[in-house]
Design a protein around this motif. Structure first.
Motif, short mmCIF file in Angstrom:
data_model
loop_
_atom_site.label_atom_id
_atom_site.label_comp_id
_atom_site.label_asym_id
_atom_site.label_seq_id
_atom_site.Cartn_x
_atom_site.Cartn_y
_atom_site.Cartn_z
N ALA A 146 0.75 -1.26 0.05
CA ALA A 146 0.12 0.13 -0.02
C ALA A 146 0.88 1.16 -0.10
N PRO A 147 0.30 2.24 -0.96
CA PRO A 147 1.17 3.46 -0.87
C PRO A 147 1.28 4.15 0.31
N LEU A 148 2.09 5.03 0.77
CA LEU A 148 2.01 5.87 2.01
C LEU A 148 0.95 6.66 2.05
N SER A 149 0.37 7.21 1.01
CA SER A 149 -0.78 8.37 1.12
C SER A 149 -1.97 7.42 1.67
N LEU A 150 -2.00 6.18 1.23
CA LEU A 150 -3.19 5.31 1.46
C LEU A 150 -3.04 5.21 3.03
N ALA A 152 -1.52 6.76 5.23
CA ALA A 152 -1.54 8.00 6.07
C ALA A 152 -3.15 8.42 6.12
N LEU A 153 -3.96 8.12 5.05
CA LEU A 153 -5.39 8.38 4.89
C LEU A 153 -5.93 7.44 5.86
N LEU A 154 -5.50 6.25 5.93
CA LEU A 154 -6.49 5.30 6.63
C LEU A 154 -6.25 5.06 8.40
N MET A 155 -4.85 5.65 8.53
CA MET A 155 -4.26 5.50 9.98
C MET A 155 -5.14 5.99 10.87
N PRO A 156 -5.71 7.24 10.92
CA PRO A 156 -6.67 7.97 11.79
C PRO A 156 -7.89 7.03 11.78
N ILE A 157 -8.37 6.62 10.86
CA ILE A 157 -9.62 5.52 10.70
C ILE A 157 -9.32 4.45 11.69
N HIS A 158 -8.09 3.70 11.29
CA HIS A 158 -7.64 2.56 11.95
C HIS A 158 -7.65 2.66 13.49
N VAL A 159 -7.04 3.76 13.88
CA VAL A 159 -6.98 4.05 15.43
C VAL A 159 -8.39 4.20 15.95
N TYR A 160 -9.07 5.02 15.49
CA TYR A 160 -10.49 5.32 15.82
C TYR A 160 -11.28 3.93 15.89
#
Ligand code: ASC
Length: 231
Positions: A146-150, A152-160
């Protein structure tokens, strides 16, 4: 820095103690106050449900949430820590699934209806979201494609999502404990403060305190793993 480390260790040891005690209390509940454990379509099979949920879905998931916070692992590779995080969550997911098999199997053997209670609706939702979260984490953050941009986009959602599911699991456990005590404690009734009621209420409080400690540890910005450049 040393003081922050001491504070971290104190809370970590407290969380481990309270989490371990929750598992022990669950075992005492089913082995001493209830019928024990077995896999035969009776209450002994049902009793695997609380044991596996508290061990896997509460305790192991709680540890999985805070593995990146352990300062002595900050020198370990990120891939190793991700593998431990994913591995613990996978073990917790497997135990959660077996815990559901135990309940459905017990209900079907005894002609008890499935999926009518709020506990079961919220609990099944949590298990499904947890599995989706595990797959998302595996494909997006663990595998290298997975590209870094994806990421970075999904990390806050993963944490939440991770914290939301963890909190939901604890709420579900409290509903399940309450439900079981109201079903099971008839003579003497739950309302008359029998030892099993008081003991198991205490188990519920321990699980809530475990969740509170994990939530505190994971939300302290100063205890986060230092971020590697461009990861
Ligand atoms: C990862 C990883 C991170 C995040 C970051 C996106 O896979 O190790 O720290 O995603 O790259 O915010």
């Amino acid at each position: 820095a040393m003081e922050g480390y001491r504070g971290f260790l104190g809370l970590l040891v407290s969380a481990l103690l309270v989490g371990f005690l929750s598992v022990i209390f669950t075992l005492v509940w089913v082995l001493h106050y209830r019928e024990g454990l077995g896999w035969d379509g009776t209450a002994l099979e049902f009793n695997w449900h609380p044991v596996l949920v508290v061990t896997g879905f509460v305790f192991i998931q709680g540890i999985a949430i805070i593995v990146y916070r352990l300062p002595w692992t900050w020198k370990c590779s990120k891939l190793l820590m991700k593998s431990i995080h994913a591995g613990l969550n996978a073990v917790a997911a497997i135990l959660a699934i077996i815990s559901l098999v135990a309940v459905f199997d017990f209900h079907n053997a005894r002609n008890i209806p499935n999926m009518y209670s709020l506990h079961s609706w919220v609990g099944l939702t949590a298990v499904i979201l947890y599995i989706l979260q595990l797959l998302l984490g595996f494909f997006v953050f663990l595998l290298p494609w997975a590209p870094l941009s994806l990421r970075a986009l999904l990390m806050p959602i993963h944490v939440y999502s991770g914290l939301l599911v963890f909190g939901t699991v604890i709420a579900t456990v409290l509903m399940g404990v309450t439900e079981k005590l109201i079903f099971a404690l008839k003579n003497p009734a739950y309302s008359t403060f029998p030892p099993e009621g008081v003991f198991t209420n205490t188990l519920g409080l321990l699980i809530l305190v475990f969740g509170a400690l994990i939530f505190w540890i994971v939300t302290r910005p100063q205890w986060k793993r230092p971020k590697e450049p461009s990861s």
